[in-house]
Design a protein around this motif. Structure first.
Motif, PDB file in Angstrom:
ATOM      1  N   PHE A 232      -4.767   0.953   5.225  1.00 21.46           N
ATOM      2  CA  PHE A 232      -5.129   2.792   6.074  1.00 21.46           C
ATOM      3  C   PHE A 232      -3.848   2.431   7.187  1.00 21.46           C
ATOM      4  CE2 PHE A 232      -6.525   5.471   9.553  1.00 21.46           C
ATOM      5  CZ  PHE A 232      -7.470   6.190   8.960  1.00 21.46           C
ATOM      6  N   GLU A 233      -4.010   1.185   7.639  1.00 18.61           N
ATOM      7  CA  GLU A 233      -3.091   1.315   8.879  1.00 18.61           C
ATOM      8  C   GLU A 233      -1.608   1.059   8.742  1.00 18.61           C
ATOM      9  OE1 GLU A 233      -4.484  -1.946  11.326  1.00 18.61           O
ATOM     10  OE2 GLU A 233      -6.078  -1.069  12.154  1.00 18.61           O
ATOM     11  N   PRO A 234      -1.422   0.179   7.487  1.00 21.20           N
ATOM     12  CA  PRO A 234       0.828   0.601   7.016  1.00 21.20           C
ATOM     13  C   PRO A 234       0.248   2.311   6.670  1.00 21.20           C
ATOM     14  CG  PRO A 234      -0.702  -1.547   6.262  1.00 21.20           C
ATOM     15  CD  PRO A 234      -2.235  -0.287   6.909  1.00 21.20           C
ATOM     16  N   TYR A 235      -0.303   2.409   6.327  1.00 19.64           N
ATOM     17  CA  TYR A 235       0.717   3.934   5.578  1.00 19.64           C
ATOM     18  C   TYR A 235       0.079   4.726   6.550  1.00 19.64           C
ATOM     19  CZ  TYR A 235      -0.365   8.586   3.023  1.00 19.64           C
ATOM     20  OH  TYR A 235      -0.967   9.498   2.638  1.00 19.64           O
TER      21      TYR A 235
ATOM     22  N   HIS B 215      -3.709  10.347  -2.118  1.00 22.17           N
ATOM     23  CA  HIS B 215      -4.585   9.874  -2.750  1.00 22.17           C
ATOM     24  C   HIS B 215      -3.736   9.460  -4.334  1.00 22.17           C
ATOM     25  CE1 HIS B 215      -8.051  11.861  -0.707  1.00 22.17           C
ATOM     26  NE2 HIS B 215      -8.256  10.690   0.146  1.00 22.17           N
ATOM     27  N   TYR B 216      -2.804   8.642  -4.355  1.00 16.56           N
ATOM     28  CA  TYR B 216      -1.842   8.872  -5.164  1.00 16.56           C
ATOM     29  C   TYR B 216      -2.009   8.094  -6.285  1.00 16.56           C
ATOM     30  CZ  TYR B 216       2.972   7.415  -6.717  1.00 16.56           C
ATOM     31  OH  TYR B 216       4.090   7.557  -7.195  1.00 16.56           O
ATOM     32  N   GLY B 217      -2.799   6.468  -5.742  1.00 17.26           N
ATOM     33  CA  GLY B 217      -3.135   5.878  -6.818  1.00 17.26           C
ATOM     34  C   GLY B 217      -4.955   5.530  -6.417  1.00 17.26           C
ATOM     35  N   ARG B 218      -4.798   3.958  -8.130  1.00 19.76           N
ATOM     36  CA  ARG B 218      -6.387   3.699  -8.175  1.00 19.76           C
ATOM     37  C   ARG B 218      -6.532   2.428  -7.685  1.00 19.76           C
ATOM     38  NH1 ARG B 218      -7.907   2.971 -13.151  1.00 19.76           N
ATOM     39  NH2 ARG B 218      -6.400   3.560 -14.507  1.00 19.76           N
ATOM     40  N   LEU B 219      -5.347   1.621  -7.650  1.00 22.98           N
ATOM     41  CA  LEU B 219      -5.349   0.391  -6.907  1.00 22.98           C
ATOM     42  C   LEU B 219      -6.720  -0.310  -6.225  1.00 22.98           C
ATOM     43  CD1 LEU B 219      -1.706  -0.337  -6.595  1.00 22.98           C
ATOM     44  CD2 LEU B 219      -2.532  -0.643  -9.021  1.00 22.98           C
ATOM     45  N   ILE B 220      -7.343  -1.406  -6.845  1.00 17.21           N
ATOM     46  CA  ILE B 220      -8.441  -2.378  -6.234  1.00 17.21           C
ATOM     47  C   ILE B 220      -7.687  -3.794  -6.431  1.00 17.21           C
ATOM     48  CG2 ILE B 220     -10.744  -2.796  -5.992  1.00 17.21           C
ATOM     49  CD1 ILE B 220     -11.214  -0.775  -7.951  1.00 17.21           C
TER      50      ILE B 220
ATOM     51  N   PRO C 110       0.373  -1.647  -0.039  1.00 11.95           N
ATOM     52  CA  PRO C 110      -0.260   0.295   0.064  1.00 11.95           C
ATOM     53  C   PRO C 110       0.970   1.363  -0.389  1.00 11.95           C
ATOM     54  CG  PRO C 110      -0.117  -1.143   2.066  1.00 11.95           C
ATOM     55  CD  PRO C 110       0.542  -1.696   1.514  1.00 11.95           C
ATOM     56  N   VAL C 111       2.062   1.231   0.045  1.00 10.59           N
ATOM     57  CA  VAL C 111       2.645   2.656   0.559  1.00 10.59           C
ATOM     58  C   VAL C 111       4.304   2.571  -0.202  1.00 10.59           C
ATOM     59  CG1 VAL C 111       4.408   3.592   2.395  1.00 10.59           C
ATOM     60  CG2 VAL C 111       2.409   2.482   3.091  1.00 10.59           C
ATOM     61  N   ILE C 112       4.189   3.297  -0.809  1.00 11.21           N
ATOM     62  CA  ILE C 112       5.273   3.336  -1.934  1.00 11.21           C
ATOM     63  C   ILE C 112       5.993   4.609  -1.615  1.00 11.21           C
ATOM     64  CG2 ILE C 112       3.112   5.640  -2.605  1.00 11.21           C
ATOM     65  CD1 ILE C 112       5.810   4.615  -5.781  1.00 11.21           C
ATOM     66  N   GLU C 113       7.346   5.348  -1.161  1.00 13.65           N
ATOM     67  CA  GLU C 113       8.444   6.091  -0.505  1.00 13.65           C
ATOM     68  C   GLU C 113       9.559   6.567  -1.987  1.00 13.65           C
ATOM     69  OE1 GLU C 113       8.963   6.066   3.896  1.00 13.65           O
ATOM     70  OE2 GLU C 113       8.769   3.512   3.156  1.00 13.65           O
ATOM     71  N   ARG C 114       9.219   7.582  -2.066  1.00  9.40           N
ATOM     72  CA  ARG C 114      10.812   8.566  -1.920  1.00  9.40           C
ATOM     73  C   ARG C 114      12.066   9.183  -1.242  1.00  9.40           C
ATOM     74  NH1 ARG C 114       9.167   4.827  -5.345  1.00  9.40           N
ATOM     75  NH2 ARG C 114       7.926   5.354  -7.431  1.00  9.40           N
ATOM     76  N   ASN C 115      12.709   9.084  -1.688  1.00 12.35           N
ATOM     77  CA  ASN C 115      13.785  10.043  -0.897  1.00 12.35           C
ATOM     78  C   ASN C 115      13.768   9.467   0.442  1.00 12.35           C
ATOM     79  OD1 ASN C 115      15.316  11.061  -3.338  1.00 12.35           O
ATOM     80  ND2 ASN C 115      13.587  12.281  -2.939  1.00 12.35           N
TER      81      ASN C 115
ATOM     82  N   GLN D  98       0.419   6.698  -0.616  1.00 13.80           N
ATOM     83  CA  GLN D  98      -0.590   5.664  -1.069  1.00 13.80           C
ATOM     84  C   GLN D  98      -1.119   4.834  -2.394  1.00 13.80           C
ATOM     85  OE1 GLN D  98      -3.418   2.934  -0.982  1.00 13.80           O
ATOM     86  NE2 GLN D  98      -4.323   4.513  -0.742  1.00 13.80           N
ATOM     87  N   ARG D  99      -1.361   3.917  -2.965  1.00 20.06           N
ATOM     88  CA  ARG D  99      -0.859   2.791  -4.298  1.00 20.06           C
ATOM     89  C   ARG D  99      -2.378   2.711  -4.601  1.00 20.06           C
ATOM     90  NH1 ARG D  99       3.992   0.213  -2.376  1.00 20.06           N
ATOM     91  NH2 ARG D  99       4.858   0.949  -5.068  1.00 20.06           N
TER      92      ARG D  99
END
Length: 266
Positions: A129-132, A35-40, A17-22, A82-83
């Motif tokens: 939600f919780e991991p993000y 609301h970065y992504g729209r995966l389901i 669920p989480v994507i990170e940069r830097n 968040q993906r």
């Protein structure tokens, strides 16, 4: 009940669920993108929606991912995003409110969200939600433990027309209790001369309608602001680059003006 009533109480995600940069970025700015992504998740069978609906603003913040990535790189700022689609669970809503897992978004019925059980809602919360939000908390904990300046910027985009009503703003700053950074950013945006700027428009932050700023910004005593950019202005890569460059320039000016060793960052 709907055709999607037999949802799993445990959800397996095909992407984290989480994507990170830097992650080790030197900037005082911590960027978030709810609301970065729209995966389901596959098990939710697209929530019963056609692809045309899953591409719309109801599913994600169109264009903001490209802006966030570019600002993160330019500023060497840590970005946590968040993906998954906000229709699966909205990561900027308290999980106990109805809009957390909406059965209707704007005028679109979401079949996969109708009459879901508490166990099903809890499965989405645990998986996404919780991991993000745990990752955001961990990042802030680590920065504060190192006595690092930390300023929270929550990045969003908004649709130019909602429920038939046109929104004239190009960009807005969003805030609640913490006003120093939003008001400085408002002044810089207005000085640009070519922008219609929203002061807590098109939304205002509150404890009932938002999560990231109240929980990770205000409750932690961090200087913070939300930024909303109109989606038709960041629809392609060239526009995303232009807006990222503009925001980067302003945030650098803000860093020079406000973020000093003597500052409380609140």
């Amino acid at each position: 009940m709907t055709a999607l009533d037999a949802q799993p109480a445990i959800i397996t995600l095909h992407e984290p669920p989480v994507i990170e940069r830097n992650v080790s970025g030197a900037s005082p700015f911590l960027l978030t993108c709810d609301h970065y992504g729209r995966l389901i998740p596959d098990a939710l069978r697209d929530l019963g929606l056609p692809e045309s609906e899953r591409q719309r603003h109801i599913a994600w913040d169109i264009g903001i991912a490209g802006v966030a990535e570019r600002v993160s790189k330019a500023l060497d700022a840590h970005l946590i995003a968040q993906r998954y689609s906000r229709l699966v669970i909205d990561c900027n809503r308290p999980p106990d409110v109805a809009s957390s897992i909406p059965s209707v978004s704007e005028a679109t019925v979401i079949p996969g969200n109708e009459a879901i059980s508490q166990a099903e809602a809890d499965a989405r919360r645990r998986a996404i939600f919780e991991p993000y939000h745990r990752r955001i908390k961990e990042a802030i904990d680590g920065r504060l433990a190192q006595d690092r300046p930390t300023v929270l910027i929550s990045l969003h985009s908004f649709t130019p027309v909602y429920a038939g009503i046109a929104r004239p703003w190009h960009i807005g700053t969003l805030y609640h209790r913490s006003t120093v950074l939003p008001h400085l950013l408002l002044s810089l945006l207005r000085d640009e001369g070519d922008l219609v700027v929203g002061d807590n428009k098109p939304y205002a932050v509150s404890d009932l309608t938002d999560y990231t700023i109240p929980v990770h910004g205000e409750a932690r005593g961090l200087m913070n602001t939300g930024i909303e950019i109109r989606q038709d202005l960041i629809a392609d890569e060239a526009e995303q680059t232009q807006w990222a460059d503009r925001l980067t320039r302003m945030l650098r000016e803000i860093e020079t003006a406000l973020i000093t060793p003597q500052s409380s960052y609140a």
